[in-house]
Scaffold this motif. Structure first.
Motif, PDB file in Angstrom:
ATOM      1  N   ILE A 126      41.741  69.394   4.404  1.00 42.34           N
ATOM      2  CA  ILE A 126      42.883  69.038   3.578  1.00 42.34           C
ATOM      3  C   ILE A 126      43.846  70.208   3.391  1.00 42.34           C
ATOM      4  N   THR A 127      43.327  71.407   3.230  1.00 43.13           N
ATOM      5  CA  THR A 127      44.202  72.569   3.058  1.00 43.13           C
ATOM      6  C   THR A 127      44.951  72.877   4.350  1.00 43.13           C
ATOM      7  N   SER A 128      44.242  72.792   5.463  1.00 43.18           N
ATOM      8  CA  SER A 128      44.890  73.046   6.757  1.00 43.18           C
ATOM      9  C   SER A 128      45.977  72.018   7.033  1.00 43.18           C
ATOM     10  N   LEU A 129      45.705  70.758   6.696  1.00 39.21           N
ATOM     11  CA  LEU A 129      46.708  69.723   6.916  1.00 39.21           C
ATOM     12  C   LEU A 129      47.929  69.948   6.035  1.00 39.21           C
ATOM     13  N   SER A 130      47.701  70.375   4.791  1.00 38.92           N
ATOM     14  CA  SER A 130      48.837  70.608   3.899  1.00 38.92           C
ATOM     15  C   SER A 130      49.749  71.709   4.426  1.00 38.92           C
ATOM     16  N   ARG A 131      49.185  72.664   5.151  1.00 33.48           N
ATOM     17  CA  ARG A 131      49.988  73.756   5.712  1.00 33.48           C
ATOM     18  C   ARG A 131      50.714  73.347   6.991  1.00 33.48           C
ATOM     19  N   ASN A 132      50.228  72.295   7.638  1.00 40.44           N
ATOM     20  CA  ASN A 132      50.809  71.878   8.919  1.00 40.44           C
ATOM     21  C   ASN A 132      51.377  70.462   8.863  1.00 40.44           C
ATOM     22  N   VAL A 133      51.636  69.967   7.669  1.00 40.20           N
ATOM     23  CA  VAL A 133      52.031  68.580   7.526  1.00 40.20           C
ATOM     24  C   VAL A 133      53.339  68.272   8.255  1.00 40.20           C
ATOM     25  N   ASP A 134      54.228  69.259   8.344  1.00 40.28           N
ATOM     26  CA  ASP A 134      55.513  69.032   9.018  1.00 40.28           C
ATOM     27  C   ASP A 134      55.363  68.927  10.538  1.00 40.28           C
ATOM     28  N   ARG A 135      54.206  69.308  11.066  1.00 41.07           N
ATOM     29  CA  ARG A 135      53.991  69.279  12.512  1.00 41.07           C
ATOM     30  C   ARG A 135      53.350  67.981  12.989  1.00 41.07           C
ATOM     31  N   ILE A 136      53.019  67.092  12.052  1.00 46.99           N
ATOM     32  CA  ILE A 136      52.351  65.846  12.417  1.00 46.99           C
ATOM     33  C   ILE A 136      53.387  64.820  12.845  1.00 46.99           C
ATOM     34  N   SER A 137      53.364  64.464  14.118  1.00 48.80           N
ATOM     35  CA  SER A 137      54.307  63.473  14.631  1.00 48.80           C
ATOM     36  C   SER A 137      53.608  62.333  15.356  1.00 48.80           C
ATOM     37  N   SER A 138      52.271  62.361  15.370  1.00 50.06           N
ATOM     38  CA  SER A 138      51.520  61.297  16.040  1.00 50.06           C
ATOM     39  C   SER A 138      50.124  61.216  15.450  1.00 50.06           C
ATOM     40  N   LEU A 139      49.445  60.122  15.757  1.00 52.18           N
ATOM     41  CA  LEU A 139      48.068  59.962  15.306  1.00 52.18           C
ATOM     42  C   LEU A 139      47.173  61.021  15.940  1.00 52.18           C
ATOM     43  N   GLU A 140      47.490  61.402  17.142  1.00 53.94           N
ATOM     44  CA  GLU A 140      46.721  62.453  17.814  1.00 53.94           C
ATOM     45  C   GLU A 140      46.849  63.776  17.065  1.00 53.94           C
ATOM     46  N   ASP A 141      48.043  64.076  16.578  1.00 51.94           N
ATOM     47  CA  ASP A 141      48.228  65.305  15.789  1.00 51.94           C
ATOM     48  C   ASP A 141      47.380  65.260  14.524  1.00 51.94           C
ATOM     49  N   LEU A 142      47.370  64.114  13.862  1.00 48.24           N
ATOM     50  CA  LEU A 142      46.600  63.987  12.622  1.00 48.24           C
ATOM     51  C   LEU A 142      45.105  64.102  12.875  1.00 48.24           C
ATOM     52  N   SER A 143      44.646  63.593  14.009  1.00 57.35           N
ATOM     53  CA  SER A 143      43.214  63.600  14.310  1.00 57.35           C
ATOM     54  C   SER A 143      42.644  65.006  14.479  1.00 57.35           C
ATOM     55  N   GLN A 144      43.493  66.006  14.653  1.00 55.96           N
ATOM     56  CA  GLN A 144      43.011  67.376  14.756  1.00 55.96           C
ATOM     57  C   GLN A 144      42.422  67.870  13.432  1.00 55.96           C
ATOM     58  N   PHE A 145      42.742  67.188  12.341  1.00 54.37           N
ATOM     59  CA  PHE A 145      42.287  67.614  11.020  1.00 54.37           C
ATOM     60  C   PHE A 145      41.249  66.654  10.438  1.00 54.37           C
ATOM     61  N   THR A 146      40.879  65.617  11.171  1.00 52.69           N
ATOM     62  CA  THR A 146      39.976  64.609  10.642  1.00 52.69           C
ATOM     63  C   THR A 146      38.690  64.517  11.452  1.00 52.69           C
ATOM     64  N   VAL A 147      37.714  63.816  10.900  1.00 54.76           N
ATOM     65  CA  VAL A 147      36.465  63.503  11.594  1.00 54.76           C
ATOM     66  C   VAL A 147      36.217  62.006  11.418  1.00 54.76           C
ATOM     67  N   THR A 148      35.323  61.474  12.223  1.00 54.38           N
ATOM     68  CA  THR A 148      35.001  60.055  12.127  1.00 54.38           C
ATOM     69  C   THR A 148      33.518  59.863  11.840  1.00 54.38           C
ATOM     70  N   ALA A 149      33.237  58.832  11.053  1.00 51.96           N
ATOM     71  CA  ALA A 149      31.869  58.404  10.776  1.00 51.96           C
ATOM     72  C   ALA A 149      31.826  56.913  11.058  1.00 51.96           C
ATOM     73  N   GLY A 150      31.428  56.552  12.268  1.00 55.19           N
ATOM     74  CA  GLY A 150      31.515  55.158  12.680  1.00 55.19           C
ATOM     75  C   GLY A 150      32.970  54.747  12.818  1.00 55.19           C
ATOM     76  N   ARG A 151      33.379  53.698  12.124  1.00 53.91           N
ATOM     77  CA  ARG A 151      34.767  53.231  12.155  1.00 53.91           C
ATOM     78  C   ARG A 151      35.612  53.881  11.063  1.00 53.91           C
ATOM     79  N   LEU A 152      35.013  54.729  10.261  1.00 57.03           N
ATOM     80  CA  LEU A 152      35.714  55.376   9.159  1.00 57.03           C
ATOM     81  C   LEU A 152      36.288  56.719   9.591  1.00 57.03           C
ATOM     82  N   THR A 153      37.540  56.973   9.221  1.00 48.37           N
ATOM     83  CA  THR A 153      38.173  58.267   9.472  1.00 48.37           C
ATOM     84  C   THR A 153      38.228  59.045   8.165  1.00 48.37           C
ATOM     85  N   VAL A 154      37.862  60.324   8.229  1.00 47.49           N
ATOM     86  CA  VAL A 154      37.738  61.140   7.018  1.00 47.49           C
ATOM     87  C   VAL A 154      38.548  62.418   7.156  1.00 47.49           C
TER      88      VAL A 154
END
Length: 378
Positions: A126-154
């Motif tokens: 969450i802290t890393s995403l807050s620092r790079n929020v302006d660089r998110i332009s796609s779902l792929e960009d967002l996925s660099q800061f998330t993990v998955t547990a089954g069908r759930l994205t965290v």
């Protein structure tokens, strides 16, 4: 008149298929009814039991279409009441049954461990995403800061409490704005500090609040005080529609009046009791399949209560018949709490439950009552 304009008398209207097809009884998938259907090759279809139909209705409700955005905040003034466990289990249940993706955010500034409970390792996000929020332009960009547990994205929290404490309301608003470009339904695991700047941003955008509680005196009081705090601090709509989740986590003495605890929590719109479960108590990596059947039922009831709030005004939810879920349907808690604002509807619920259980009791379904005894004595 041309041939194209001349009416064709040989054309006749074909009736719709519906009236020409006999209604089909739903194929059962549980208990002796399912066995009878399979053994006779479908020649005898006793249909689903009331219990199974209730399960199907709940699954349909959880999978209901969301026509906007929805944010559910898991929030209580007291820690140690299974808030993160409830967030994790409910998020997994919703992700498995909903057609749209579910996104969970660990917004606990005090070293939140939602991702650790779900994927088994401590992560930062969450802290890393807050620092790079302006660089998110796609779902792929967002996925660099998330993990998955089954069908759930965290989106993992911040394990360093110093960095977590630096997050602000504006940071959360920016993060949520980015997440909601790709996810309509978001669950948020909050901290306990209502004065933390992060909390105002969360509650500002929350459409439902789930308030965890415990059978202990302090656990029940803090949950009730959480609802009061919401009502007295500009979040009346969240207080009126709140869902209280009472988890039997610890062993309490007989001196604790459980009926009085239920009455004390009656100010919540819905109340779900989660029975004690060894897997939840272990605090390790969460696995839905390791939960006891009655525990899974309780978390599904929470998911159902949340989705009933989709696209509905707060006043309508507050005035609706309360949902009593989880272990409240078991023998140990069959007597409904006497809550003045909704005593009649709760009495009706209890009577309906007793009637349902007495009329639909196949032999292979009776073992579930035995499975419920151990949790309720905890």
């Amino acid at each position: 008149m041309s041939d194209l304009e001349r009416p064709n008398k040989s054309v006749r209207t074909i009736p719709a298929e519906g009236p020409m097809v006999r209604p089909r009884r739903t194929r059962p998938r549980m208990g002796w009814r399912s066995m009878a259907y399979s053994a006779t090759g479908g020649l005898w279809n006793p249909g689903p039991s009331e219990k199974e139909q209730r399960h199907r209705d709940r699954e349909d409700q959880i999978a209901t279409q969301l026509r906007g955005k929805h944010v559910t905040a898991f929030f209580c003034l007291k820690g140690g009441v299974s808030k993160t466990s409830t967030t994790a289990a409910t998020s997994v249940a919703l992700a498995d049954l909903r057609p749209d993706p579910v996104f969970a955010i660990d917004a606990n500034p005090d070293a939140g461990d939602l991702a650790e409970r779900l994927v088994g390792r401590q992560l930062a996000g969450i802290t890393s995403l807050s620092r790079n929020v302006d660089r998110i332009s796609s779902l792929e960009d967002l996925s660099q800061f998330t993990v998955t547990a089954g069908r759930l994205t965290v989106l993992p929290g911040e394990p360093n409490p110093v960095l977590g404490d630096s997050l602000s309301s504006a940071d959360f608003e920016q993060i949520l704005g980015v997440v909601q470009r790709y996810y309509s339904y978001v669950q948020v695991d909050c901290g306990t500090g209502v004065t933390h700047p992060l909390m105002h941003g969360i509650l500002k955008y929350a459409t439902t609040v789930v308030v965890p509680a415990a059978w202990s005196v302090t656990g029940a009081r803090r949950a009730a005080e959480t609802i009061d705090w919401l009502e007295n601090n500009g979040f009346e709509h969240l207080a009126r529609t709140s869902i209280c989740v009472l988890t039997a986590k610890d062993i309490v003495s007989r001196s604790v009046d459980k009926q009085a605890v239920l009455e004390h929590l009656g100010k919540a719109a819905d109340l779900v009791v989660v029975p004690a479960d060894p897997h939840m108590a272990d605090g390790g990596t969460f696995d839905w399949d390791l939960l006891r059947p009655h525990t899974r039922e309780a978390f599904l009831d929470i998911g159902e209560a949340i989705t009933r709030r989709f696209d509905r005004p707060a006043q309508e939810i507050a005035e609706a018949e309360p949902v009593l879920g989880g272990a409240l349907a078991d023998k140990a808690l069959r007597t409904p709490p006497v809550i003045p604002s909704a005593a009649g509807s709760q009495d009706a619920y209890a009577r309906a439950e007793r009637a349902r259980r007495s009329t639909d009791r196949p032999a292979d379904d009776r073992h579930t009552d035995d499975a419920a005894k151990a949790p309720q004595n905890a």
